[in-house]
Design a protein around this motif. Sequence first.
Motif: not given
Length: 224
Positions: A191-195
């Motif tokens: 999720l952090a990569a997407a954000l």
Amino acid sequence: RGRLLDVGSGRGRFLAAAKRAGWEAVGIEFEPGLAAMSRDRYGVEVVVGDAVTAPVEGPFDVVTLWHVLEHLPDPAEALARARGLLAPGGTLVVSVPNNDSWQARVGGDDWLHLDIPRHLYHFTPGSLTQLVVRAGLRVEQIGYLYPEMEVLGVLQTSLNKLGLDPDLLYRFAKRDRTAGLGPDVLLSLFLAAALTPIALTAAVVAPLLRSGASMQLSATRPSL
């Protein structure tokens, strides 16, 4: 060049950088283990003690508190001590989380940099300015550019809002034993990569709007 005191010097990286740049740099660190680590790794001078009573002798040309003031039981007393250690015309630099930032407003109780109970106080630009002025110092400027605080804050606050284990990714990055590699950490990383694009954009835009997650205030001790 001159004498520099770093209050809450931690692992000593800033002291080491100041020393390499030609400063006579001294640190105050409350944790004896961190003080010893700094001395052994970087060969810097670190006094063990707290911000108010540590046995250091001024005057210093610069006193810095990098994300330390919010941890102290009496910030006003710490600033008064800093002023007393500064040479006339010397500079104080204080960096703290910005409780008036867009991150703080949107994040609320999930804001990474709220960090209760480790943070005893939270400051807005106005309240920090007032505290520094009361200590007898003249505020010169407040800056809001601190990319690391901005990016980490956006990522972890967003994950907290999504209901994941509070501050899990941050704790994992800090090698906290309570956050070992597992399904929840892997989900947080995904999720952090997407954000990340949003976080990087915030790191540029928020400081321009004077609403960065961290604020850096510089002040001087009047010569007269």
